[in-house]
Design an enzyme around this catalytic site. Structure first.
Site, mmCIF file in Angstrom:
data_model
loop_
_atom_site.group_PDB
_atom_site.id
_atom_site.type_symbol
_atom_site.label_atom_id
_atom_site.label_comp_id
_atom_site.label_asym_id
_atom_site.label_seq_id
_atom_site.Cartn_x
_atom_site.Cartn_y
_atom_site.Cartn_z
ATOM 1 N N ASP A 28 0.819 -1.221 0.000
ATOM 2 C CA ASP A 28 0.000 0.000 0.000
ATOM 3 C C ASP A 28 0.853 1.271 0.000
ATOM 4 O OD1 ASP A 28 -2.690 -0.748 -0.184
ATOM 5 O OD2 ASP A 28 -2.861 -1.147 1.974
ATOM 6 N N HIS A 51 -11.687 7.044 4.538
ATOM 7 C CA HIS A 51 -10.794 8.199 4.654
ATOM 8 C C HIS A 51 -11.555 9.437 4.175
ATOM 9 C CE1 HIS A 51 -6.595 6.073 4.266
ATOM 10 N NE2 HIS A 51 -6.754 6.527 5.507
ATOM 11 N N CYS A 70 -5.268 9.430 -3.399
ATOM 12 C CA CYS A 70 -4.541 8.489 -2.536
ATOM 13 C C CYS A 70 -3.100 8.294 -3.020
ATOM 14 C CB CYS A 70 -5.217 7.130 -2.536
ATOM 15 S SG CYS A 70 -6.900 7.123 -1.939
HETATM 16 N N1 ARG Z 1 -5.403 0.076 0.955
HETATM 17 C C1 ARG Z 1 -5.138 1.385 1.490
HETATM 18 C C2 ARG Z 1 -5.706 1.483 2.889
HETATM 19 O O1 ARG Z 1 -6.776 0.986 3.118
HETATM 20 C C3 ARG Z 1 -5.709 2.435 0.603
HETATM 21 C C4 ARG Z 1 -5.344 3.819 1.023
HETATM 22 C C5 ARG Z 1 -5.996 4.854 0.185
HETATM 23 N N2 ARG Z 1 -5.506 6.142 0.500
HETATM 24 C C6 ARG Z 1 -6.256 7.226 0.678
HETATM 25 N N3 ARG Z 1 -5.665 8.366 0.825
HETATM 26 N N4 ARG Z 1 -7.562 7.159 0.791
HETATM 27 O O2 ARG Z 1 -5.097 2.040 3.769
#
Ligand code: ARG
Length: 270
Positions: free
Chosen positions: A70, A169, A263
């Protein structure tokens, strides 16, 4: 006629998707139903970076690290304002080692950095706009981190409660169109937080759930050009009607991990 919007050159930090994959599940998007097409992910990411460069922005890269699938989601590593870096403390143990790699990058680049005392996931949950720092909580970043951010930058944080796990988020449910206005999906927020947003941003662009699920709110605006998920067609029309210029991009492989344009991108504000 909508106003003519002005673009500002930005400085972005990104992490190439060398080791990107879905190997654990920490949000509802991360199902093992459809495996990540690693080659396609690389192509999609390269297109995103080319778009940034064509728009005149500066793009810098942090070295990707094996076994941190990630780490490509650079937005989560920090909040950078006035040349000061407030780092990350990840919620999921799987992501925790990412914080130090990014911190070292910022230190080597000459920034003052702060290690947070509470769980907080950088720009994933913090959006500076309108003189405030909008701050999400509910799934990842803790309210205690909102206070810490407020003290560190001396800017008022506005705590907003996220209630739908698909929008875990803040940057999956809201983005800044420019220094004054936002676009958001009300259904991602508690009733009280919706009221706060209506009061602070009466002229916001409102997204449908469908466009939000297409990651349309995980967008990046330079004040004029809005790099955004190509499937969020309603939202594209909505922002175009206000004079912004949608720049569609396909990041379907990253959606499998619950990520999109924003992201993948850390903004360095100096
Ligand atoms: N798989 C990552 C997580 O769940 C994705 C992060 C996405 N980033 C964001 N800024 N929304 O942490």
């Amino acid at each position: 006629m909508p106003p003519i919007r002005t673009a500002q050159k930005r400085r972005y930090l990104v992490c190439p998707p060398e080791h990107f994959d879905v190997r654990y599940a920490i949000n509802p998007w991360m199902t093992s139903e459809e495996p990540v097409d690693v080659d396609l992910a690389r192509k999609q990411w390269d297109t995103l970076i080319s778009l940034y460069r064509e728009l005149g922005h500066t793009v810098e890269t942090v070295e990707p690290v094996a076994d941190l699938p990630d780490m490509v989601f650079a937005a989560n590593c920090a909040l950078v304002l006035d040349g000061k870096v407030f780092g990350a403390q990840f919620h999921a143990p799987e992501r925790q080692p990412e914080a130090a790699h990014y911190r070292i990058w910022f230190e080597n680049a000459g920034f003052e950095t702060r290690v947070p005392s509470h769980t907080c996931e950088g720009e994933g949950d913090f959006t500076p706009v309108g003189g405030y720092i909008l701050a999400g909580t509910g799934f990842r970043t803790l309210p205690a981190a909102h206070h810490e951010v407020q003290e560190f930058f001396g800017a008022p944080t506005v705590s907003l409660h996220l209630v739908d796990p698909h929008f875990y988020h803040l940057d999956t449910a809201l983005f800044a169109l420019d220094s004054e206005n936002i676009a958001y999906y009300p259904g991602a927020f508690s009733a009280g937080s919706q009221k706060v947003l209506r009061t602070l941003f009466p002229h916001a662009v409102i997204s449908t759930r469908q466009d939000a699920l297409a990651f349309g709110l995980n967008s990046l605006s330079d004040g004029r050009n809005v790099v955004m998920a190509q499937d969020a067609t309603g939202l594209m029309e909505g922002i175009a009607a206000r004079g912004y210029v949608p720049v569609p991009v396909d990041l379907s492989e990253f959606r499998k991990a619950g990520g999109g344009v924003k992201c993948c991108t850390q903004e360095i504000r100096e």
